[in-house]
Structures are given as structure tokens and as C-alpha cells.
Design a protein around this motif. Structure first.
Motif, PDB file in Angstrom:
ATOM      1  N   LEU A   1      -0.679  22.679   2.981  1.00  0.00           N
ATOM      2  CA  LEU A   1      -0.816  23.219   1.631  1.00  0.00           C
ATOM      3  C   LEU A   1      -1.174  22.122   0.636  1.00  0.00           C
ATOM      4  N   VAL A   2      -0.492  20.975   0.718  1.00  0.00           N
ATOM      5  CA  VAL A   2      -0.770  19.883  -0.222  1.00  0.00           C
ATOM      6  C   VAL A   2      -2.179  19.337  -0.007  1.00  0.00           C
ATOM      7  N   SER A   3      -2.552  19.096   1.233  1.00  0.00           N
ATOM      8  CA  SER A   3      -3.899  18.560   1.487  1.00  0.00           C
ATOM      9  C   SER A   3      -4.968  19.558   1.043  1.00  0.00           C
ATOM     10  N   GLY A   4      -4.703  20.852   1.234  1.00  0.00           N
ATOM     11  CA  GLY A   4      -5.653  21.861   0.781  1.00  0.00           C
ATOM     12  C   GLY A   4      -5.827  21.848  -0.726  1.00  0.00           C
ATOM     13  N   GLU A   5      -4.737  21.699  -1.450  1.00  0.00           N
ATOM     14  CA  GLU A   5      -4.825  21.639  -2.913  1.00  0.00           C
ATOM     15  C   GLU A   5      -5.542  20.382  -3.384  1.00  0.00           C
ATOM     16  N   LEU A   6      -5.267  19.257  -2.742  1.00  0.00           N
ATOM     17  CA  LEU A   6      -5.973  18.028  -3.112  1.00  0.00           C
ATOM     18  C   LEU A   6      -7.476  18.180  -2.885  1.00  0.00           C
ATOM     19  N   GLN A   7      -7.857  18.776  -1.766  1.00  0.00           N
ATOM     20  CA  GLN A   7      -9.273  18.994  -1.504  1.00  0.00           C
ATOM     21  C   GLN A   7      -9.887  19.938  -2.538  1.00  0.00           C
ATOM     22  N   ARG A   8      -9.151  21.007  -2.878  1.00  0.00           N
ATOM     23  CA  ARG A   8      -9.677  21.964  -3.856  1.00  0.00           C
ATOM     24  C   ARG A   8      -9.879  21.320  -5.223  1.00  0.00           C
ATOM     25  N   VAL A   9      -8.860  20.640  -5.716  1.00  0.00           N
ATOM     26  CA  VAL A   9      -8.929  20.127  -7.081  1.00  0.00           C
ATOM     27  C   VAL A   9      -9.919  18.970  -7.183  1.00  0.00           C
ATOM     28  N   TYR A  10      -9.840  18.014  -6.246  1.00  0.00           N
ATOM     29  CA  TYR A  10     -10.798  16.901  -6.306  1.00  0.00           C
ATOM     30  C   TYR A  10     -12.227  17.403  -6.079  1.00  0.00           C
ATOM     31  N   GLY A  11     -12.375  18.364  -5.174  1.00  0.00           N
ATOM     32  CA  GLY A  11     -13.717  18.869  -4.885  1.00  0.00           C
ATOM     33  C   GLY A  11     -14.307  19.686  -6.013  1.00  0.00           C
ATOM     34  N   THR A  12     -13.467  20.433  -6.718  1.00  0.00           N
ATOM     35  CA  THR A  12     -13.959  21.323  -7.772  1.00  0.00           C
ATOM     36  C   THR A  12     -13.999  20.650  -9.135  1.00  0.00           C
ATOM     37  N   HIS A  13     -12.957  19.893  -9.460  1.00  0.00           N
ATOM     38  CA  HIS A  13     -12.817  19.367 -10.821  1.00  0.00           C
ATOM     39  C   HIS A  13     -12.889  17.839 -10.904  1.00  0.00           C
TER      40      HIS A  13
ATOM     41  N   ALA B   1      14.183  14.749   5.498  1.00  0.00           N
ATOM     42  CA  ALA B   1      13.558  13.851   4.520  1.00  0.00           C
ATOM     43  C   ALA B   1      12.689  12.808   5.202  1.00  0.00           C
ATOM     44  N   ARG B   2      11.578  12.499   4.545  1.00  0.00           N
ATOM     45  CA  ARG B   2      10.653  11.478   5.032  1.00  0.00           C
ATOM     46  C   ARG B   2      10.371  10.479   3.914  1.00  0.00           C
ATOM     47  N   ASP B   3      10.010   9.258   4.297  1.00  0.00           N
ATOM     48  CA  ASP B   3       9.567   8.277   3.315  1.00  0.00           C
ATOM     49  C   ASP B   3       8.292   8.762   2.634  1.00  0.00           C
ATOM     50  N   ASP B   4       8.102   8.390   1.373  1.00  0.00           N
ATOM     51  CA  ASP B   4       6.848   8.692   0.691  1.00  0.00           C
ATOM     52  C   ASP B   4       5.663   8.157   1.494  1.00  0.00           C
ATOM     53  N   TYR B   5       5.829   6.973   2.066  1.00  0.00           N
ATOM     54  CA  TYR B   5       4.745   6.366   2.850  1.00  0.00           C
ATOM     55  C   TYR B   5       4.374   7.251   4.042  1.00  0.00           C
ATOM     56  N   ALA B   6       5.371   7.797   4.712  1.00  0.00           N
ATOM     57  CA  ALA B   6       5.096   8.664   5.855  1.00  0.00           C
ATOM     58  C   ALA B   6       4.394   9.947   5.405  1.00  0.00           C
ATOM     59  N   ILE B   7       4.782  10.460   4.245  1.00  0.00           N
ATOM     60  CA  ILE B   7       4.144  11.676   3.732  1.00  0.00           C
ATOM     61  C   ILE B   7       2.672  11.404   3.423  1.00  0.00           C
ATOM     62  N   PHE B   8       2.407  10.310   2.734  1.00  0.00           N
ATOM     63  CA  PHE B   8       1.020  10.002   2.383  1.00  0.00           C
ATOM     64  C   PHE B   8       0.198   9.639   3.620  1.00  0.00           C
ATOM     65  N   ALA B   9       0.834   9.017   4.606  1.00  0.00           N
ATOM     66  CA  ALA B   9       0.117   8.716   5.852  1.00  0.00           C
ATOM     67  C   ALA B   9      -0.319  10.003   6.540  1.00  0.00           C
ATOM     68  N   ALA B  10       0.546  11.011   6.550  1.00  0.00           N
ATOM     69  CA  ALA B  10       0.188  12.290   7.164  1.00  0.00           C
ATOM     70  C   ALA B  10      -0.919  12.995   6.372  1.00  0.00           C
ATOM     71  N   LEU B  11      -0.871  12.905   5.054  1.00  0.00           N
ATOM     72  CA  LEU B  11      -1.934  13.498   4.235  1.00  0.00           C
ATOM     73  C   LEU B  11      -3.243  12.745   4.424  1.00  0.00           C
ATOM     74  N   GLU B  12      -3.157  11.430   4.555  1.00  0.00           N
ATOM     75  CA  GLU B  12      -4.353  10.629   4.816  1.00  0.00           C
ATOM     76  C   GLU B  12      -5.075  11.131   6.058  1.00  0.00           C
TER      77      GLU B  12
ATOM     78  N   LEU C   1      -6.785  14.455   5.423  1.00  0.00           N
ATOM     79  CA  LEU C   1      -7.903  14.372   4.492  1.00  0.00           C
ATOM     80  C   LEU C   1      -9.033  13.490   5.006  1.00  0.00           C
ATOM     81  N   GLY C   2      -8.856  12.910   6.182  1.00  0.00           N
ATOM     82  CA  GLY C   2      -9.917  12.100   6.773  1.00  0.00           C
ATOM     83  C   GLY C   2     -10.221  10.831   5.989  1.00  0.00           C
ATOM     84  N   LEU C   3      -9.182  10.145   5.517  1.00  0.00           N
ATOM     85  CA  LEU C   3      -9.385   8.954   4.692  1.00  0.00           C
ATOM     86  C   LEU C   3      -9.596   7.687   5.506  1.00  0.00           C
ATOM     87  N   ASN C   4      -9.595   7.800   6.822  1.00  0.00           N
ATOM     88  CA  ASN C   4      -9.935   6.668   7.689  1.00  0.00           C
ATOM     89  C   ASN C   4      -9.057   5.450   7.411  1.00  0.00           C
ATOM     90  N   GLN C   5      -7.765   5.699   7.280  1.00  0.00           N
ATOM     91  CA  GLN C   5      -6.758   4.650   7.118  1.00  0.00           C
ATOM     92  C   GLN C   5      -6.953   3.835   5.847  1.00  0.00           C
TER      93      GLN C   5
END
Length: 771
Positions: A85-97, A492-503, A506-510
Motif C-alpha cells: 500500500l505504501v509503495s503504491g501510494e509513493l508511486q502514485r503521488v510521485y508519478g502524478t504530482h 515492530a521493525r526498524d525504520d531502516y528495514a521498512i525503507f529497505a523493503a520499500l526500496e 520501488l526498484g531503487l537499485n539499492q
């Protein structure tokens, strides 16, 4: 196993079984450990912890949109679904706006620790996506943050890092004057942590050496008993008038250091003409100031004379600029120190923050400890941080700020971690309305704070004691390894682990992780820092040795530093970073902005809301200062914080004469109200407050009544404070002051809900819409 871990309020020692902390105490190397540290263990497994990812029901079932935010129940989901859900929203907002539609913030102190610092984590991640709208400045000293670079060419953080040390004060200072007090409770806290609470011992040492302390504040006990402080209590908001009258006396009685003013400042002639009343016909004399401050003219004139015949340190607390026209007392503090001619002398001059934070008065380190690089923000839009509600409510509006105009962007997505804006922002009814505007709000949180309850997607984050890190407080030379003390609570997860999973999604290539684990990052950052220190000639041990140690010390080049010493020695060789290279008592730059609420030199400007008004509807002046039993709103469910409550509500203090006039008694449940809102509190009667003043600390978790969000059942003062800027120069917060009335609460007390999680519902048969 007994282990140590750094917090903003000190180094804790705890016995851990891997799940719970037991026997938590302050570090045995700390001469003055504080009770606030006991909030940590008692909060970790509290029912208010966020244990699983959760999504607001209406958002999950109807799609993005703010209707119902803060009112609807949540549905717990799996990590995989939440991240999708979070990655989908990031793709929508960055892609559209684009990035101008994303407000990415982590305002607040978050947790101690340099790698897992929430602000670094979220800013680095969003920069990998193209950037985000940033909030610039801060709530703590944002007003002086705009002013001081114009006046002395340095930010407040730089001024505090270079502060004259307590060792020097103990040896040289005769008179230590604190406008806004020298706070014992605030000196318990240090950004990033504090190893040794030394301020109490330093104050006691200075007093025994002959230093006389004067606190100018409406609250007598907001200081150290060891200081044996003289108390002067002007009307709140009138300090600038008092300071102008001190300047008038110094000028009228020939007590000014004219040579210093000639060689080290510009614009004094413009300022002193105003003080003498040459333009408006009103000399800013002690007699004039008495009518405003209610301090006798003899007291004012006598204080000016004592300042002139003593080695005088003028300290102005952070609290002084969190008010209408908060620039003025800061500017006047610098001006008075310049008139005395003691800037750059050992034990004399000016400081902005002794007692506001534990680190002020510690000598500057040779190099700050390592931290996670944030990368580059390619989004040009930004806002003054205290104007977030204005931005959300009025996109496209242009506002003046520090000589330019800032245009508020249209925000579609708010991504917030490591902070609680429903604590630090003002006029919470208005802010709650503003928080309905974005399509989506994503929050990483450890607890079900009011910010989490007003989000759409809530991801459970670890506490600092549940993750590996390293840390050192600002200016603190002690650098600690911080191995995790327990496993995480729930999922609970570390913020770093959350962003790593979103990366990955989102195909951010590390781009965010660079392919490193947490431990690899710690070693990489430390090793790079060690190399930089070595090149400066300061060797420290390799990472493995550091990680096994209790701590290492970061070298301090000048333990006896004196603020502005080199400038005083040779102002041509060491000029200030102002247009003139000197202290700007009159600033051509500020004057060119044309702001009538912050002209080119310091002046008296009447506050919009204060006790000097006639025909005021609300007869009491509320001071919403920092709490004794927690840091801001952090761990309000912890033992130390909860033990301070009265009938479950935040305590409000009131002078006996004001309580008697209202038929109130110690321990009563009371209603505090004005036109913006109301809140419940528990009454503590105290003669340590100036009559006409009540004090309700910030940080009680906002607990709005379901039928009236302007009524907080728990005691958050920001339902009462105005969301108005200090001036057009800074757009800073005016959170410290408001006018109110207090009355006994009649009838049964409403329930408090902040100590429990919000309502949850089962998923049901409705599938989330396709995004």
C-alpha cells in the motif's frame, strides 16, 4: 545481562532478559541522573505500543482521502500488504504530482542514536525518490534561527556549540542573568543524549565562587536550588520593555563601553536614538518600563548598574523567542552585552540557551560523530516548519519569510516518522482540520500517539533499545556503542528495514541501502569518521574495539573556550559572518525587508495576547513550557510521566491568590478555556508562580472529545495556543503564551483514551480498491 543505552535524558543501565528491561537506573558515571529515564522501560510493553501494521478503515475501503481521519477505527494488516500500500501510494503521488506534493518530515527529537536517527532515515529515502517538501527552521528556536545570522552571523546551534564553558563561568562570572530562567528540568535533556548531567554541579561551583544568579521569569522555581537565585518576575511578554529600560539606564548614566560599540558593532546610533525617544517622543526609561512590566523603576535601574560594575553573562533562554515578536528579547540580549562591552571576555557577554539544553556550556568537539548521509533534496519547495497547517489549508498562498516570499505547495502525501506534530503544533483544532487535507498520511510510530491516530497507514517502529546503533549528544565528548537491549515488541521493525523493503518494491537499485546491513553501515560510518579524525591528528580505536568498549571520548581542542574570543581579539582577522563583519545592532538587511513586526533594530512591540491588554476576556496568562517528567511528548505513558498526573490529567500550576479568587483547591480537576479550545487538567497550587500566571506544560498526548475536538480531556495546552507567527521575518511559533480562564470542573470526569490503542475492526468482506 546488564547493558547500557543512550537516551536524550541520559545513559541508562538496565538488566535485560532479551524481552523486558529490569532494574533500570541512570549510568553510574553520571553525577546527577534524572528520574525521567524510568519512562523507557515502563513504556516499552505498554498497551499503547503499535504492534502490527494498521490502516484506517475508510482509507482501506474507499481509497485515498482524509474524510474520517482521527475518527475511524483501524484494520490490522500484514507487513506485505502494508508495504504494498505504501509503495503504491509513493508511486502514485510521485508519478502524478511529483516531489512537490510530498511533505516528508521527522520534526522532533525522535530517538537517540546516530544511524537510526529518524530524520536522516526518511530524508535519505525520499531523496532517493526525487526529494520532498521540507520544513526549515524549528519550533525550539526557529525565531532566533532567522534573526541571529543577521545580527551576529551565526545560527543558534553555532552560538551554543561555541558557548563559553561552565569552567570559565565558574572562574570569571560575577553576575549571571537569565531571561527566561536557568531551567533545571531542561538541563536534564540533550539532543542525541547526555552522558553526565553536570550543570547542577557547575551552577553550585559558580555560586560558591561568588557568582550571583538572577532569573527573570514568571516561574520562580524553574532553576537550580543550588544557585540561590534572585527572582524578578515581570509580566509575561514584557521582557523587551525591561531590556530597553536597562539600555536606557546604561546610556543615561554613562555606563556604556563606547569603544567596544565603535570597534565591534554597527547601528548603535540608530538604536540609542529610539531608546532616548528621539523619534517617538517616548524615552524607554525605567519609569516607562514599570507601567509595562510591573517591575519597579528602582529595581530596573539598580539591575543596570550592577550589570555595568560586574563581569556579566546575559543568558536568554529558548523560551523567550517562542512568543509574539520573539526576535526582540534575543536581539536585545546581544545589544545589552555589546553595550557592556564584555562580548568575547571570559565569563561575560551573551548566550542563547544555558539551561535550555544539557549540552550548552560544554566545549566544542573536534568533530561530530558519524551519521547516515541524507543525500540531496532536489525539490525546491519548502516552508517555515511552524507553518504546516497554513500550507495544508491554503496551498498556493504566498507568505513573507526572511526577506523572500514562500509559496505553499499542494500536498497530497504526508510521510512522517520520529515525531508527533499533534504535540508541538498550535491550535490543534485548526491543525486537525488541516490534517484532513492530504489524500494520504503515512506514519512510522512506536506508540498510538495522536499523530498515529490521525494517519491512514501506521507502521510499527522499534524503540531505540530494540536496535543496534551508536550515539553521542550534541557537544558531548562521550561516544557510546548502543547494542540492542531487547528484541522488538510485536512486529515492530526498524525504520531502516521498512525503507529497505520499500526500496526493493520501488526498484531503487539499492540507492537507499547501498547493499549494506545495519551493522555494515555502523562499521562503514565509523571507519570513515575514524579516518577523518586521524587526518586531523586525533587517533581513535578501530570499530571492533569501539563496539566492545564502554565508550570512547571525542577530543575537545579548547576546554576553556570563550564565545567570540577571536572576534574580540582581532575583529578584522576574525570578522563575524554579517554584512559588516560586526555585531549588527541595526541591520540594514532586516530593515530593507520592511517588516513592521520586526524593524531594523530591536524595539518594544506589544504582544497580541498578554496581561497588559485592557478589556481582555481571559484574565490569566498561560505559560506552556517544557515538562519535568518527559521530553516533550515522548513516553507520556511512562511511569515518571504518569506519576505526575492529577486525576489522570496533566497538572496545571496556579498562584494561591488566583486559586482562592476562583474557589479552587489543590488537586481539583479544572477546565482551562479560551476562544480556541479547552482542556481538563489537575490543579497544583504554588506560590512559585507570579499572580495572574498559570503554567501547563506541553506534551500530554492530545485526547480530543469525540463530539468536540477543541476539548482535550487529558491536558494538552496546544488546544489553547494560537497558530500565529512571531513575525514575518521568522514565521516562528508563538507557542509559549496564551490568555485563558480556569474554573472547577463540575460533574463526572470524561474517560481518557490515550493510554489504550484505538478501535480496531475485522477486515470484513470489503476488498481495498485497485490503486
Amino acid at each position: 545481562m546488564r547493558s547500557r543505552h543512550l537516551t536524550h535524558f541520559g545513559l541508562l543501565e538496565a538488566e535485560s532478559d532479551g524481552t523486558f528491561l529490569h532494574a533500570v537506573t541512570g549510568w553510574d558515571g553520571d553525577p546527577d541522573p534524572r528520574r525521567v529515564i524510568h519512562n523507557v522501560a515502563s513504556s516499552q510493553h505498554h498497551p499503547a505500543r503499535v504492534r502490527r501494521p494498521a490502516v484506517r478503515q475508510g482509507w482501506l475501503e474507499r481509497g485515498p482521502g482524509g474524510t474520517g481521519r482521527g475518527d475511524e477505527p483501524f484494520i490490522e494488516v500484514s507487513w506485505d500488504e502494508a508495504l504494498d500500500l505504501v509503495s503504491g501510494e509513493l508511486q502514485r503521488v510521485y508519478g502524478t504530482h511529483g516531489s512537490s506534493a510530498v511533505y516528508g518530515d521527522s520534526y522532533g527529537w525522535a530517538s537517540a542514536g546516530r544511524f537510526h536517527h529518524a530524520q536522516s532515515q526518511i530524508h535519505r529515502f525520499l531523496n532517493c525518490l526525487g526529494g520532498y517538501v521540507a520544513g526549515v527552521g524549528d519550533y525550539s528556536y526557529g525565531t532566533s534561527g532567522a534573526l541571529l545570522p543577521h545580527v551576529i552571523g551565526a545560527s543558534p546551534a553555532e552560538v551554543m556549540a561555541d558557548a563559553t564553558t561552565w569552567d570559565v563561568i565558574c572562574e570569571h562570572t560575577d553576575l549571571f542573568i537569565s531571561f527566561g530562567g536557568l531551567s533545571e528540568k531542561n538541563s536534564a535533556i540533550g539532543p542525541g543524549g547526555i552522558a553526565r548531567h553536570s550543570t547542577r554541579a557547575e551552577v553550585e561551583r559558580a555560586r560558591k565562587a561568588g557568582c550571583h544568579f538572577i532569573d527573570i521569569t514568571p516561574i520562580r522555581d524553574d532553576g537550580f536550588a543550588e544557585a540561590d537565585t534572585e527572582w524578578i518576575a515581570p509580566r509575561p511578554g514584557s521582557d523587551a520593555a525591561l531590556m530597553l529600560a536597562l539600555a536606557h539606564t546604561l546610556d543615561a548614566e554613562g555606563l556604556v563601553d563606547a569603544e567596544f560599540l565603535e570597534n565591534y558593532t554597527v547601528g548603535y546610533d540608530r538604536f540609542i536614538a529610539y531608546v532616548r525617544g528621539l523619534g517617538d517622543g517616548q524615552p524607554k526609561s525605567p519609569e516607562w518600563a514599570t507601567r509595562i512590566t510591573e517591575i519597579s523603576s528602582d529595581t530596573i535601574a539598580g539591575l543596570a548598574r550592577r550589570m555595568a560594575r560586574s563581569r556579566t553573562m546575559i543568558n536568554v533562554s529558548w523560551s523567550m523567542q517562542r512568543q509574539d515578536h520573539g526576535e526582540q528579547p534575543i536581539w536585545l540580549g546581544v545589544t545589552l552585552a555589546a553595550m557592556l562591552g564584555q562580548i568575547g571576555l571570559p565569563g561575560g557577554g551573551f548566550q542563547h540557551g544555558y539551561g535550555s539544553s544539557a549540552d550548552v556550556g560544554l566545549a566544542r568537539r573536534v568533530l561530530s560523530p558519524p551519521a547516515l548521509p541524507q543525500g540531496t533534496n532536489n525539490e525546491a519547495s519548502y516552508i517555515p516548519v511552524a507553518r504546516i497547517a497554513d500550507m495544508l489549508l491554503h496551498p498556493g498562498t504566498r507568505v513573507p519569510y526572511n526577506g523572500i516570499e514562500v509559496s505553499f505547495p499542494h500536498i497530497d502525501l504526508v510521510y512522517w516518522i520520529g515525531g508527533n506534530p499533534f504535540h508541538h503544533h498550535q491550535d490543534l483544532t485548526r491543525f486537525r482540520r488541516a490534517f484532513q487535507r492530504p489524500s494520504t498520511v503515512v506514519v512510522h510510530e512506536q506508540f498510538w500517539t495522536s499523530t498515529a491516530r490521525h494517519a491512514d497507514i501506521v507502521l510499527p517502529a522499534t524503540m531505540t533499545i530494540e536496535r543496534d546503533d551508536f550515539g553521542a549528544g550534541r557537544n558531548d565528548p562521550h561516544f557510546f556503542p548502543m547494542p540492542a537491549l531487547t528484541r522488538p515488541v510485536g512486529e515492530a521493525r526498524d525504520d531502516y528495514a521498512i525503507f529497505a523493503a520499500l526500496e526493493e518494491r520501488l526498484g531503487l537499485n539499492q540507492a537507499f541501502t547501498e547493499g549494506r546491513t545495519v551493522q555494515q553501515w555502523l562499521e562503514h560510518l565509523y571507519s570513515d569518521w575514524r579516518d577523518r579524525l586521524s587526518r586531523k591528528g586525533y587517533p581513535v580505536p578501530p570499530f571492533d574495539e569501539f563496539w566492545r568498549s564502554e565508550y570512547i571520548e571525542i577530543p575537545v581542542p579548547d576546554p576553556g573556550q570563550v564565545l567570540h574570543a577571536s572576534f574580540r581579539t582581532d575583529p578584522l582577522a576574525s570578522p563575524l559572518a554579517t554584512p559588516s563583519g560586526r555585531i549588527e545592532i541595526f541591520s540594514e538587511t532586516i530593515d530593507s525587508f520592511g517588516y513592521d513586526d520586526c524593524p531594523g533594530h530591536p524595539v518594544w512591540l506589544e504582544p497580541r495576547e498578554w496581561l497588559g491588554q485592557t478589556n481582555r476576556r481571559y484574565p490569566l496568562h498561560l505559560i506552556s513550557n517544557q515538562p519535568k517528567t518527559r521530553l516533550h511528548s515522548q513516553l507520556d505513558v511512562g511511569t515518571t510521566s504518569r506519576e505526575s498526573k492529577i486525576q489522570g490529567r496533566e497538572p496545571v500550576r496556579m498562584n494561591p491568590s488566583d486559586a482562592d479568587a476562583r474557589g479552587l483547591r489543590d488537586g481539583d480537576a479544572v477546565l482551562i478555556r479560551n476562544d480556541r479550545g479547552s482542556c481538563l487538567a489537575g490543579l497544583a497550587v504554588s506560590d512559585a508562580l507570579r499572580p495572574g500566571v498559570v503554567q501547563l506544560s506541553t506534551g500530554a498526548w492530545y485526547d480530543p472529545d469525540p463530539s468536540d475536538p477543541s476539548f482535550c480531556r487529558h491536558g494538552n495546552p496546544n488546544v489553547l495556543t494560537a497558530d500565529l507567527p512571531s513575525s514575518r521575518l521568522s514565521q516562528g511559533t508563538t507557542a509559549q503564551h496564551a490568555l485563558v480562564e480556569v474554573e472547577r470542573w463540575e460533574g463526572p470526569l470524561p474517560p481518557i483514551t490515550v493510554d489504550q490503542p484505538p478501535a480496531f475492526v475485522a477486515r470484513g468482506d470489503v476488498e481495498p480498491p485497485t490503486r
